[in-house]
Design a protein around this motif. Sequence first.
Motif, mmCIF file in Angstrom:
data_model
loop_
_atom_site.group_PDB
_atom_site.id
_atom_site.type_symbol
_atom_site.label_atom_id
_atom_site.label_comp_id
_atom_site.label_asym_id
_atom_site.label_seq_id
_atom_site.Cartn_x
_atom_site.Cartn_y
_atom_site.Cartn_z
ATOM 1 N N GLU A 1 -11.355 -20.431 28.320
ATOM 2 C CA GLU A 1 -10.167 -20.586 29.166
ATOM 3 C C GLU A 1 -10.469 -21.488 30.364
ATOM 4 O O GLU A 1 -9.651 -22.333 30.740
ATOM 5 C CB GLU A 1 -9.681 -19.211 29.636
ATOM 6 N N GLN B 1 -8.786 -25.140 31.148
ATOM 7 C CA GLN B 1 -8.191 -25.447 32.445
ATOM 8 C C GLN B 1 -8.827 -26.693 33.054
ATOM 9 O O GLN B 1 -8.136 -27.563 33.590
ATOM 10 C CB GLN B 1 -8.360 -24.245 33.393
ATOM 11 N N LEU C 1 -7.626 -29.785 31.110
ATOM 12 C CA LEU C 1 -6.271 -30.174 31.492
ATOM 13 C C LEU C 1 -6.248 -30.804 32.872
ATOM 14 O O LEU C 1 -5.544 -31.779 33.117
ATOM 15 C CB LEU C 1 -5.342 -28.962 31.455
ATOM 16 N N SER C 2 -7.039 -30.227 33.792
ATOM 17 C CA SER C 2 -7.100 -30.777 35.143
ATOM 18 C C SER C 2 -7.602 -32.214 35.119
ATOM 19 O O SER C 2 -7.028 -33.101 35.749
ATOM 20 C CB SER C 2 -8.005 -29.909 36.018
ATOM 21 N N GLY D 1 2.752 -29.298 27.793
ATOM 22 C CA GLY D 1 2.569 -27.936 28.264
ATOM 23 C C GLY D 1 1.599 -27.175 27.388
ATOM 24 O O GLY D 1 0.805 -27.766 26.655
ATOM 25 N N CYS D 2 1.668 -25.837 27.464
ATOM 26 C CA CYS D 2 0.735 -24.990 26.726
ATOM 27 C C CYS D 2 1.492 -23.953 25.912
ATOM 28 O O CYS D 2 2.577 -23.502 26.296
ATOM 29 C CB CYS D 2 -0.220 -24.279 27.690
ATOM 30 N N PRO E 1 -3.377 -26.316 25.157
ATOM 31 C CA PRO E 1 -2.536 -27.491 25.466
ATOM 32 C C PRO E 1 -1.901 -28.099 24.219
ATOM 33 O O PRO E 1 -2.485 -28.079 23.133
ATOM 34 C CB PRO E 1 -3.520 -28.462 26.118
ATOM 35 N N THR F 1 4.944 -22.509 29.199
ATOM 36 C CA THR F 1 4.090 -22.716 30.370
ATOM 37 C C THR F 1 3.732 -24.188 30.475
ATOM 38 O O THR F 1 3.202 -24.763 29.520
ATOM 39 C CB THR F 1 2.798 -21.893 30.280
ATOM 40 N N TYR G 1 1.404 -26.759 32.558
ATOM 41 C CA TYR G 1 0.302 -26.827 33.512
ATOM 42 C C TYR G 1 0.487 -27.979 34.491
ATOM 43 O O TYR G 1 -0.052 -27.970 35.584
ATOM 44 C CB TYR G 1 -1.020 -26.987 32.760
ATOM 45 N N HIS H 1 1.886 -30.403 37.307
ATOM 46 C CA HIS H 1 2.591 -30.184 38.568
ATOM 47 C C HIS H 1 3.166 -31.495 39.072
ATOM 48 O O HIS H 1 2.761 -32.583 38.642
ATOM 49 C CB HIS H 1 1.637 -29.590 39.615
#
Length: 680
Positions: free
Chosen positions: A290, A294, A297-298, A315-316, A356, A454, A456, A458
């Motif tokens: 996980e 994250q 994706l970041s 998205g996810c 993702p 969801t 991720y 922004h």
Amino acid sequence: MIKLWIYTQNHCEWQDVDALSSYQDFNFEQYKYGLCIFNSHSKKYLRGNESCLINDTLFYLEEKESILCHFPIQGNITVGRSPSCDIQLCAKGVSRYHFMIENGVLKDFESLNGTYVNSKKVSSYKLSVQDEIVFANIRMLYFETYIALDMVDNPYDTMHIHRDETTYFATNLKLEMPSIKRYDVQMPQIVHLPVKQSLFSAVGPSFMIAGSGFISSLLIGYLQKQTLQTICTSLISSITMSLAFMVYGLYNRNYQYKLALKENQKSLAMYDTYLAEISLKGHKEKIELEKEVQEYLSKYINTYKHETKDSVYVGCIEANWCEISFREVNYEYAFNDLVQKRNQLIQTLKQPILWPVFLKQNQVCWIEGNVKDSITLFENYLWYSKSRRKWVWPQEFEHMEEIFLNPFCAIHEKTDEDTIVVSFDPKSMQDAYYCLIYVGKDEPSFHYDYHIQTMYAHELSMKRKRYLLMPEVTDFYEQLIKEGVCRTDQYVMNIPVGMDEKKQIVYMDFQNYGPHGLVAGMTGFGKSEFISFLLMMLIWHNTPNQFQYILIDFKGGAFGQPFYEFAHCAGIVTNLDSQSMERFFQSMNYELEKRQRLFLKEKVSDIYDYNKVKSLSHLWIFVDEFAQLKMRYPQFMSQLQEIARIGRSLGIHLVLSTQKPNRIHWISAKDYSPMYFIST
């Protein structure tokens, strides 16, 4: 649209050149290279990027068409040339601090060329939506949350951009999609619960021994006429033996039961431990995965223009994080305790995580969100993707003013197989699209591949929105440094010479293309600059023990003087000293013979084989203005030809600069690397 700017003392406005015929008492006539401005008293010809003053009226003609740039604003902003300004415009006529907008009020900083709002020069002005701000041939349209900049060239300067700390860049990006884990859950060893041996099996042999002893004692006593005492002794012996067997049988029955029970508990404990280890390992790996997702994706979303594939992050979704292989059990063992524990572990491992989703061609997704989410996805797509496909919204929506100026999006435009379509209608579907994104709360009536709950991604920060508008200027030397170490233990002949249209460094390999170089071009087209650049790259990539050079400069030493201090420099010959040219060719004759003798001694054929045994530097001879050398010293041409012919194997290279390369016919085409600067 090319504009003509018209300035008076307190007034400024612009006119479209194509639609312009007259203005007040001035008349205009277009011609091939510009515009003719005339009235009853005077006549002026104005070219692009030129200005003229006629009767206290200043005219300025733009050189090419202007473009609109969408620039988001927030709170108070300052405009000027200074890097500390929120909007830094490096254009002519812009003061260091030109003006500011504070709470919707424009305040001029007593700029040299002034600021105009709706064609009138102002020092302070309360702005309204769609007010026109003009300064130094730059036109702005004011909106509360953004400004539309109308300029000839992209005004932004990337030298002073402060990048966010969380931003990754493709040059140092190590991005790999985490892979799902795999588990093989073994089948437990199915054993029946231990059962005590039956009582008859334990004591039966002792009764049989007692019965057989009793009968045999009676028969023997009767037949052999034994005394009663002898018969009793025999009976007692049989009874004692039967009791011993009875005690052993009962003890063995209890012992075997306890032993089987112990072995069963041991097997249960071992499998419990095995399941606990897998459960603990799975829990840790799930948490790590996980975190990896994250982080991926970041990096993926935050890295500027790294994605070259045609995929769109939307998205996810919840998905399994591992693959589990196990053997199905027979129905009769389905309710076994060990099997039940194994099945419980498998269900625990199957708990999904957020994974993702990247849309590909012809795929459709449903995002439970709103219009703002689609804008966020679009802006993030512009940030991380190099493909930059066009996005089309078939319907109008709120906040559309935030993106409608962007050239990569459109509203009410026909879609095709190259566009990314964003729809808000759950009942209609576009016929042609690259991929389709439906955004809404109601489930669509058409087929969709993914259901996204969801996101991720922004909303982009103000800095990133502005950074998207920056010109894509790639510095050659910065890119070269990022590619790695420039010097190694090996001699380098694969030299970077520039950048192509894709901003990738182009290399020229003198070992494969040819050992000599020919730079040709008209006067003033940069032959000397290119030779200087090539020489600098050779110095940069090679040590003095690997590479040395001699410069023949027919510009009085102006070309070679900056390179005289390098340790690689073996000498400079100029046109100011005629005797130095004679000494140069005498030295070259000696150098040729010396290298030939060295190769003969080591029994090698070229410098590459020689350097495997010993060390000898390559020698490069750079000649700027070869035509002057040929005209002033024709007697040395034969020696120069000899260097060109045998230089390949001896490690001596020529780089000649000339305006007429067809006259250098004595170098074979396979022996030089052509580098032309051609006039157009």
